[in-house]
Design an enzyme around this catalytic site. Structure first.
Site, mmCIF file in Angstrom:
data_model
loop_
_atom_site.group_PDB
_atom_site.id
_atom_site.type_symbol
_atom_site.label_atom_id
_atom_site.label_comp_id
_atom_site.label_asym_id
_atom_site.label_seq_id
_atom_site.Cartn_x
_atom_site.Cartn_y
_atom_site.Cartn_z
ATOM 1 N N SER A 76 0.829 -1.200 0.000
ATOM 2 C CA SER A 76 0.000 0.000 0.000
ATOM 3 C C SER A 76 0.863 1.248 0.000
ATOM 4 C CB SER A 76 -0.864 -0.030 1.262
ATOM 5 O OG SER A 76 -1.381 1.242 1.524
ATOM 6 N N TYR A 96 -2.144 -0.949 10.926
ATOM 7 C CA TYR A 96 -2.373 -1.500 9.575
ATOM 8 C C TYR A 96 -1.192 -1.159 8.667
ATOM 9 C CZ TYR A 96 -3.724 -1.411 4.713
ATOM 10 O OH TYR A 96 -3.710 -1.561 3.357
ATOM 11 N N LYS A 106 1.976 -3.545 6.716
ATOM 12 C CA LYS A 106 2.430 -3.535 5.309
ATOM 13 C C LYS A 106 3.939 -3.302 5.247
ATOM 14 C CE LYS A 106 -1.511 -4.444 3.472
ATOM 15 N NZ LYS A 106 -1.734 -5.787 2.939
#
Ligand code: UDP
Length: 342
Positions: free
Chosen positions: A124, A149, A153
């Protein structure tokens, strides 16, 4: 056979359709935590082919092991399966670290065990944080993550990079998505947030349909031309096609290094107000909105330098913002009229 983890989700389901269009065999593994099994019926309706499906939580190692034992013909993996709500990750960090990292490690462990060498990983643009320079390219600095989150990644990319260093046979591509929007032309699959949407476009389409009363624009005092925050919105079908290119690149050994990273965006930034206006053109509807303060954790502006992906992958986003909003709007209508209460 290509294993698509998270294959009933938003980007996963569109990618499965594209894999079928390429004549590939597909196995989906998904725990249905944020998607529905009937997506499989709709993939079949679009393509005439039905993916194999296992409802399984890949974060559980014994379950992951069983999956790989059952399917010895997996040639490559596209690993989408992960929790993805930024706000929820702040509330439940452990859930995010356990889910996102364990599932990746279980997949990697099984790849080693079964000599599967090819994996495409869903990363992302959150890894860039609030960039110092725009557009961001693949070598732009990785900033401290804004959320658990985002951190999952970053850590996942590091795990993959470390593995690539000691495993010359492993071929890994991380794809850094910008803001995926839109839906398949058929309107049979699209984005389906559970509960109140966090993301801008489903919030807009639900407001257009009358499910939400009005959109809240989070901040109009950013240092941007109209004061609202700017993102790079990329069509989900364009995004899915990049996965097909990545899979071919791995299967045909066309990759230049055994760990590669690509930005997947359009190269153009659009503000929240620009998205609202483009939706008006796409749907004929004027969305009611109010302005509030900034949303915690939001960055001001980010868009992609896509030149590396364009050149190396021979891939380019082709769908305009307005076209993507039209397919998102068509999907919202199709879903509400045909699927919601079934
Ligand atoms: N946004 C907004 N109202 C909403 C949802 C999002 O104004 O109800 C804004 C958000 O502040 C950001 C942009 O829309 O500037 C895109 O947000 P989204 O959550 O879709 O993606 P993000 O870039 O945060 O991953």
């Amino acid at each position: 056979m290509i294993l698509v983890t998270g294959g009933t989700g938003f980007i996963g389901s569109h990618t499965v359709v594209e894999l079928f269009e390429e004549g590939m065999d597909v196995l989906i593994a998904d725990n249905l935590s944020n998607s529905y099994a009937d997506v499989i019926d709709r993939i079949e309706k679009i393509t005439g082919k039905r993916p194999m499906f296992e409802e399984i939580d890949l974060a559980k190692s014994e379950k992951a092991d069983l999956l790989f034992e059952k399917y010895p013909n997996i040639k490559a993996i596209i690993h989408f399966a992960a929790s993805k709500a930024v706000g929820e990750s702040v509330e439940k960090p452990l859930l995010y670290y356990m889910n996102n990292l364990n599932s990746l490690m279980n997949v990697l462990e099984n790849m080693k065990r079964h000599s599967i060498n090819n994996i495409v990983f869903s990363s992302s643009c959150t890894v860039y944080g609030e960039p110092d320079e725009l557009p961001v390219h693949e070598q732009s600095p990785i900033k401290i993550a804004n959320s658990p989150y985002g951190n999952t990644k970053q850590i996942s990319e590091e795990i993959l990079k470390d593995i690539s260093k000691i495993s010359p046979d492993m071929n890994i591509i991380s794809l850094r998505y910008f803001n995926p929007i839109g839906a398949h032309q058929s309107s049979l699959i699209g984005e389906l947030p559970i509960g109140i949407p966090n993301n801008l476009v489903p919030y807009i389409t639900q407001t257009g349909y009358g499910i939400r009363e009005e959109l809240t624009v989070f901040g109009d005092d950013y240092n941007t031309p109209d004061g609202s925050a700017v993102r790079d919105y990329i069509d989900v079908v364009d995004l899915s096609r990049a996965h097909i290119v990545a899979i071919h690149r791995l299967l045909n050994n066309e990759n230049k290094k055994n760990y590669e990273v690509f930005n997947l965006g359009t190269g153009t930034g659009s503000s929240v107000f620009e998205v609202i206006n483009a939706f008006k053109k796409a749907s004929g509807l004027k969305i009611k909105y109010k302005i509030s303060g900034r949303r915690e954790g939001d960055i001001e502006k980010v868009w992609a330098d896509t030149s590396f992906a364009n050149k190396e992958l021979g891939w380019k986003a082709e769908t305009s913002l307005e076209q993507s909003l039209k397919t998102a709007w068509d999907w919202e209508n199709y879903y509400r009229k045909n699927l919601e209460n079934k």
